[in-house]
Write an enzyme that holds these catalytic residues in place. Structure first.
Site, PDB file in Angstrom:
ATOM      1  N   LYS A  44       0.842  -1.199   0.000  1.00  0.00           N
ATOM      2  CA  LYS A  44       0.000   0.000   0.000  1.00  0.00           C
ATOM      3  C   LYS A  44       0.879   1.252   0.000  1.00  0.00           C
ATOM      4  O   LYS A  44       0.596   2.218  -0.710  1.00  0.00           O
ATOM      5  CB  LYS A  44      -0.938  -0.005   1.221  1.00  0.00           C
ATOM      6  CG  LYS A  44      -2.038  -1.058   1.128  1.00  0.00           C
ATOM      7  CD  LYS A  44      -2.796  -1.246   2.442  1.00  0.00           C
ATOM      8  CE  LYS A  44      -3.709  -2.465   2.369  1.00  0.00           C
ATOM      9  NZ  LYS A  44      -4.325  -2.799   3.670  1.00  0.00           N
ATOM     10  N   GLN A  88      -4.451  -1.197   9.986  1.00  0.00           N
ATOM     11  CA  GLN A  88      -4.338  -2.524   9.384  1.00  0.00           C
ATOM     12  C   GLN A  88      -4.929  -3.588  10.310  1.00  0.00           C
ATOM     13  O   GLN A  88      -4.592  -3.658  11.493  1.00  0.00           O
ATOM     14  CB  GLN A  88      -2.854  -2.827   9.085  1.00  0.00           C
ATOM     15  CG  GLN A  88      -2.615  -4.139   8.381  1.00  0.00           C
ATOM     16  CD  GLN A  88      -3.162  -4.172   6.943  1.00  0.00           C
ATOM     17  OE1 GLN A  88      -3.147  -3.188   6.220  1.00  0.00           O
ATOM     18  NE2 GLN A  88      -3.668  -5.326   6.539  1.00  0.00           N
ATOM     19  N   ASP A 111     -10.706   2.944   4.548  1.00  0.00           N
ATOM     20  CA  ASP A 111     -11.106   1.553   4.300  1.00  0.00           C
ATOM     21  C   ASP A 111     -12.625   1.387   4.231  1.00  0.00           C
ATOM     22  O   ASP A 111     -13.112   0.320   3.847  1.00  0.00           O
ATOM     23  CB  ASP A 111     -10.574   0.651   5.436  1.00  0.00           C
ATOM     24  CG  ASP A 111      -9.286  -0.063   5.056  1.00  0.00           C
ATOM     25  OD1 ASP A 111      -9.065  -0.279   3.844  1.00  0.00           O
ATOM     26  OD2 ASP A 111      -8.518  -0.410   5.971  1.00  0.00           O
TER      27      ASP A 111
END
Ligand code: NAP
Length: 278
Positions: A44, A88, A111
């Site tokens: 990422k 994460q 997200d």
């Protein structure tokens, strides 16, 4: 149905938007040293930096407490240098993951996992939508696959992939069946599918005999096996399907590209160029 060519185009478009906007701050937070998470975060970051983001790779030790992480997120939420925040997952066991997800400001929730973003999607008013489902829909559109009126079968009901992609398919006017580990006679459902999306995390869950001739198969699975990285679908099913995504090189690159698009969206929210719901 390769993901890379479209993903590269999206990433180039994102890079242009970053130049127009000026500066976009993306912060990723990784707690602990899970090797798979480390790989995902690196990928990422590489993509974010290549697109011109101001990307911060925040690493916190495994012993970090929930209170400490909440305090860090509170700082990031109010920082004018930060447009987009990604925590994460999975977090180490001593964290209440749902609480941490709720602690990210919804308009910086790159997200799309915050209940407000998930809820807006559920209600058919998508705001920030998680990257993998968006990537899947973009891939289908790129290949001019008509979802309207199609029978779509999704295997997997996670909040990250299965549920949101089933919402997007339904909102694109597919008739959606959502299968999971308690579904009886999975093949009966998959053989009915015009569009089959498989996100179970089980290698070879879908065999070629379970795929309808001429259908579209999206294999989201990423399973690290002795044979290397494999999906959830027998690669031989590509001979039966009209379109099928490869693993690797299918949904994976789309996820990263759509994540960067989401970060641009966060930046537009913070600058008032887009109105965040509410
Ligand atoms: P997850 O949270 O573990 O959810 C798996 C889902 O699959 C659950 O709903 C589970 O049912 C269902 N399932 C498990 N075994 C099944 C079986 N034998 N038959 C039918 N359904 C079954 O996983 P996830 O986070 O959604 O990820 C799924 C896969 O996609 C993983 O391989 C992951 O690595 C991959 N992934 C890839 C990307 C990408 O960018 N390519 C992004 C995200 C995830 P229950 O609900 O009944 O337990």
């Amino acid at each position: 149905m390769k993901g890379k060519p479209l993903a590269e185009r999206i990433r180039a478009a994102v890079a242009e938007q970053v130049t127009q906007i000026g500066r976009i701050g993306l912060v990723t937070v990784l707690v602990g040293d899970d090797p798979a998470s480390d790989v995902y975060i690196r990928l990422k970051h590489k993509a974010a930096i290549a697109a011109g983001f101001d990307a911060t790779d925040l690493r916190l030790p495994e012993e970090t407490t929930e209170v400490e992480l909440l305090a860090k997120l509170a700082d990031l939420n109010v920082s004018d240098d930060v447009d987009a925040i990604l925590v994460q997952l999975p977090l180490p066991d001593h964290f209440d993951e749902a609480r941490i997800i709720r602690a990210v400001t919804p308009s910086k929730d790159v997200d799309g996992f915050h209940p407000l973003n998930a809820g807006e999607l559920y209600l058919g008013r998508p705001a920030l939508v998680s990257a993998t489902p968006r990537g899947i829909m973009a891939l289908l559109a790129e290949h001019r696959i008509s979802v309207d009126g199609a029978r779509a079968v999704v295997i997997g009901r996670s909040a990250i992939v299965g549920k949101p992609v089933s919402m997007l398919l339904q909102q694109a006017n597919a008739t959606v069946t959502l299968c999971h580990s308690h579904t009886r006679d999975l093949a009966r459902h998959t053989l009915e599918a015009d569009v089959l999306v498989v996100a179970a995390g089980v290698p070879m869950l879908v065999t070629r005999e379970m795929v309808r001739a001429g259908s579209v198969v999206v294999d989201v699975g990423m399973n690290h096996t002795e044979a290397g990285l494999v999906g959830d679908v027998d690669p031989g099913a590509a001979e039966i399907a009209a379109f099928m995504t490869p693993v690797p090189g299918g949904v994976g690159p789309m996820t990263i590209a759509c994540l960067l698009e989401n970060a641009v969206q966060c930046a537009r929210y913070r600058r008032g160029e887009l109105a965040y719901p509410g």
